[in-house]
Design a protein around this motif. Structure first.
Motif, mmCIF file in Angstrom:
data_model
loop_
_atom_site.group_PDB
_atom_site.id
_atom_site.type_symbol
_atom_site.label_atom_id
_atom_site.label_comp_id
_atom_site.label_asym_id
_atom_site.label_seq_id
_atom_site.Cartn_x
_atom_site.Cartn_y
_atom_site.Cartn_z
ATOM 1 N N UNK A 61 0.783 -1.223 0.000
ATOM 2 C CA UNK A 61 0.000 0.000 0.000
ATOM 3 C C UNK A 61 0.816 1.275 0.000
ATOM 4 N N UNK A 62 2.137 1.160 0.076
ATOM 5 C CA UNK A 62 2.991 2.349 0.137
ATOM 6 C C UNK A 62 3.442 2.823 -1.239
ATOM 7 N N UNK A 63 3.317 1.949 -2.228
ATOM 8 C CA UNK A 63 3.833 2.263 -3.553
ATOM 9 C C UNK A 63 5.242 1.752 -3.772
ATOM 10 N N UNK A 64 5.894 1.270 -2.700
ATOM 11 C CA UNK A 64 7.237 0.711 -2.829
ATOM 12 C C UNK A 64 7.144 -0.674 -3.463
ATOM 13 N N UNK A 65 7.969 -0.904 -4.483
ATOM 14 C CA UNK A 65 8.019 -2.204 -5.135
ATOM 15 C C UNK A 65 9.048 -3.089 -4.448
ATOM 16 N N UNK A 66 8.855 -4.398 -4.553
ATOM 17 C CA UNK A 66 9.784 -5.362 -3.980
ATOM 18 C C UNK A 66 10.279 -6.279 -5.086
ATOM 19 N N UNK A 67 11.558 -6.609 -5.038
ATOM 20 C CA UNK A 67 12.124 -7.485 -6.059
ATOM 21 C C UNK A 67 13.070 -8.501 -5.463
ATOM 22 N N UNK A 68 13.436 -9.477 -6.297
ATOM 23 C CA UNK A 68 14.429 -10.464 -5.913
ATOM 24 C C UNK A 68 15.799 -10.062 -6.440
ATOM 25 N N UNK A 91 5.668 -14.600 -3.906
ATOM 26 C CA UNK A 91 5.991 -13.965 -2.624
ATOM 27 C C UNK A 91 5.650 -12.477 -2.601
ATOM 28 N N UNK A 92 5.281 -11.925 -3.755
ATOM 29 C CA UNK A 92 4.929 -10.510 -3.809
ATOM 30 C C UNK A 92 5.923 -9.640 -4.545
ATOM 31 N N UNK A 93 6.907 -10.260 -5.194
ATOM 32 C CA UNK A 93 7.889 -9.491 -5.948
ATOM 33 C C UNK A 93 7.306 -9.010 -7.272
ATOM 34 N N UNK A 94 7.813 -7.867 -7.728
ATOM 35 C CA UNK A 94 7.411 -7.314 -9.017
ATOM 36 C C UNK A 94 8.576 -7.295 -10.006
#
Length: 251
Positions: A61-68, A91-94
């Motif tokens: 919800x923050x707009x921060x993306x997560x990656x591997x 896992x939620x990575x983009x």
């Protein structure tokens, strides 16, 4: 000139972080991004694989993306210790970093390996960040442009599009050393990368090119203002909330 490509500030945490500290770091970054309300840039953090799911929850919800930080070319199978792109997505990575110089050096990854991983990322619906860069010996020998061209030609997937590719230029000799190329050298390298990409894909003008290699708050504004630089791939400075947010603000 107004930017036509949305800047991306990506943090590569490398092999750092246990759960409590990582969640505090992720939450701090997420809070900072929420407060800015940025829509003109993207912020990405890439924690170790053990933390991707927890970090993705922490920044939701923050707009921060997560990656591997890496993925295997195959979606499943007998590959002990590896992680598939589909698993990262689950896992939620983009996004996922592929071909980082530390992987190329420490694990012997070739351009062909990197291409296969980038293709796997696209298959799984992740955005691949393909890393390229020359060593100090190559730079001193005047081989920078030829090394970058060869790595691009070998690592960028056939049929790649601007929407499904980010390229990060990280001169190996500048990673974690405190040394950085001159602004003119960064601009020249990025212009060369753009030119090579133009021969590999129809919409090369839309590909985001990131600079990496000892990026910190004190030099971010100057580096991000160099020609054809659309963001940064940040190492050590991404482990400090204030430092990383200052880099993102410098766009």
């Amino acid at each position: 000139m107004a930017r036509t490509r949305r800047p991306l500030i990506a943090g590569n945490w490398k092999m750092n972080g246990l759960k409590a500290d990582a969640l505090a770091l992720a939450s701090g970054i997420a809070d900072g991004v929420r407060q800015t309300g940025w829509t003109d840039r993207e912020v990405l953090i890439c924690p170790p694989a053990t933390l991707v799911m927890a970090v993705a929850e922490a920044v939701k919800g923050s707009g921060v993306l997560v990656g591997g930080q890496n993925c295997h070319a195959k979606p499943s199978g007998a590959h002990t210790g590896d992680i598939a792109a589909e698993m990262l997505r689950d896992c939620g990575a983009a996004c996922v970093i592929v071909g980082h110089s530390e992987r190329r050096t420490d694990c012997g990854e070739t351009d062909a390996d990197v291409r296969a991983k980038a293709e796997a990322a696209c298959r799984a619906g992740l955005l691949p960040i393909v890393c390229i860069g020359e060593t100090l010996a190559e730079q001193e020998a005047g081989m920078t442009f030829s090394v970058l061209a060869n790595q691009l030609k070998g690592s960028v997937p056939a049929g790649a599009t601007a929407a499904k590719l980010v390229v990060a230029y990280e001169p190996v000799w500048a990673i974690g050393t405190g040394k950085t190329p001159t602004i003119a050298e960064v601009a020249a390298a990025h212009a060369h990368i753009r030119k090579v990409l133009d021969g590999l894909m129809p919409d090369a003008a839309g590909v985001r090119l990131l600079y990496g290699g000892s990026v910190k708050a004190s030099n971010a504004a100057e580096l991000l203002a160099a020609g054809d630089v659309d963001g940064a791939l940040v190492g050590g400075a991404s482990l400090k909330v204030d430092e990383f947010l200052a880099i993102a603000k410098a766009v």
